[in-house]
Design an enzyme around this catalytic site. Structure first.
Site, PDB file in Angstrom:
ATOM      1  N   SER A 105       0.781  -1.343   0.268  1.00  0.00           N
ATOM      2  CA  SER A 105       0.055  -0.339  -0.283  1.00  0.00           C
ATOM      3  C   SER A 105       0.802   1.054   0.010  1.00  0.00           C
ATOM      4  CB  SER A 105      -0.842   0.701   0.885  1.00  0.00           C
ATOM      5  OG  SER A 105      -2.357  -0.728   0.761  1.00  0.00           O
ATOM      6  N   ARG A 117      -0.190   8.310   5.018  1.00  0.00           N
ATOM      7  CA  ARG A 117      -0.661   7.419   6.024  1.00  0.00           C
ATOM      8  C   ARG A 117      -2.325   8.142   5.748  1.00  0.00           C
ATOM      9  NH1 ARG A 117       1.079   3.579   8.951  1.00  0.00           N
ATOM     10  NH2 ARG A 117      -0.371   2.935  10.314  1.00  0.00           N
ATOM     11  N   HIS A 140      -3.784   6.632   2.850  1.00  0.00           N
ATOM     12  CA  HIS A 140      -3.521   5.437   3.226  1.00  0.00           C
ATOM     13  C   HIS A 140      -5.332   5.282   3.943  1.00  0.00           C
ATOM     14  CE1 HIS A 140      -2.669   1.573   5.565  1.00  0.00           C
ATOM     15  NE2 HIS A 140      -2.374   1.347   4.453  1.00  0.00           N
TER      16      HIS A 140
END
Ligand SMILES: C/C1=C2N=C(/C=C3N=C(/C(C)=C4\N[C@@](C)([C@@H]5N=C1[C@](C)(CCC(=O)O)[C@H]5CC(=O)O)[C@@](C)(CC(=O)O)[C@@H]4CCC(=O)O)[C@@](C)(CC(=O)O)[C@@H]\3CCC(=O)O)C(C)(C)[C@@H]/2CCC(=O)O
Length: 208
Positions: free
Chosen positions: A15, A38, A41
């Site tokens: 990812s 993040r 994500h």
């Protein structure tokens, strides 16, 4: 049988590699880039990069505050629930006052939402804290009003409320503040509890 990746660490690795390959992170310093990765994500949108804005020391100061044991003050339980406790460097307290039984009456008295009124119960925890606003635009507006009226300054504010009414405006107000408040925002309508908790989790730990 469908073939799919079952190794959690490998899923994370792929990812983050995909995000770094697809998102243009060039304008971010490395500490901010980690946070943006993040956040992407958590929402699956690599074009989030174009909406992220930050003050020069926001991530640095938030991280230093967490290392020094500062509390994390959240507008919503969903933000608080998303904070990964084992990533916190000093077993930091995570606070959300929204469920306090005094909040509905306080909101009625102040003529505002429960999310905004709940901030009044943060008390002396605000000085040097890391504030994470992921849901309620009114909470972010109220925070700025409190600081303008003399409340202590937090170390940094992650201002990422989502929505159509007040979200963009509250984040613009944070980014334009002349109160000396360090900030990281996602401009516009996008935001949310998951993205906010992800930003906090990135700042809390240098592990990917
Ligand atoms: C206007 C509000 C908005 N809420 C949004 C999105 C989501 N909210 C969820 C949940 C479960 C909660 N939202 C409240 C914070 C509630 N939401 C509001 C308020 C009416 C006002 C906030 C504001 O405008 O600043 C707010 C109530 C209040 O009086 O403050 C919540 C407290 C309501 C409740 O259940 O009592 C609650 C938070 C619970 C918690 O975690 O502590 C959603 C999950 C929606 C759902 O239930 O389907 C969702 C979560 C989004 C996220 O990622 O955080 C908006 C879109 C932000 C919207 C504000 C803007 C708009 O344009 O409408």
């Amino acid at each position: 049988m469908t073939s799919y990746v079952k190794d959690g660490a490998e899923i994370y690795r792929r990812s983050f590699a995909t995000i770094r390959a697809e998102a243009d992170l060039a304008r971010f310093p490395s500490d901010v880039a980690r946070v943006v990765v993040r956040m992407i994500h958590a929402c699956g949108m690599v074009d989030l990069v174009s909406d992220v804005d930050f003050s020069p020391h926001a991530v640095r100061d938030a991280r230093a505050a967490l290392l020094a044991g500062a509390p994390i003050l959240c507008d919503a339980q969903m933000v608080a629930a998303g904070v990964t406790r084992r990533r916190l460097p000093a077993d930091n307290e995570v606070v959300c006052a929204l469920g306090d039984p005094r909040v509905p009456e306080l909101a009625a008295e102040l003529g505002t939402t429960r999310s905004a009124a709940a901030l009044e119960l943060w008390g002396d925890k605000l000085a040097g804290a890391v504030v994470a606003i992921g849901n309620a635009p009114t909470a972010l507006f109220h925070l700025l009003d409190m600081i303008a009226a003399g409340a202590p300054r937090p170390a940094a504010v992650l201002g990422v409320p989502v929505g159509f009414i007040g979200a963009a405006e509250s984040k613009d107000a944070l980014a334009a503040n002349d109160l000396g408040v360090e900030y990281l925002v996602v401009r516009g309508r996008r935001g949310g509890s998951a993205m906010t908790a992800a930003a906090l989790n990135a700042i809390a730990s240098e592990d990917e």
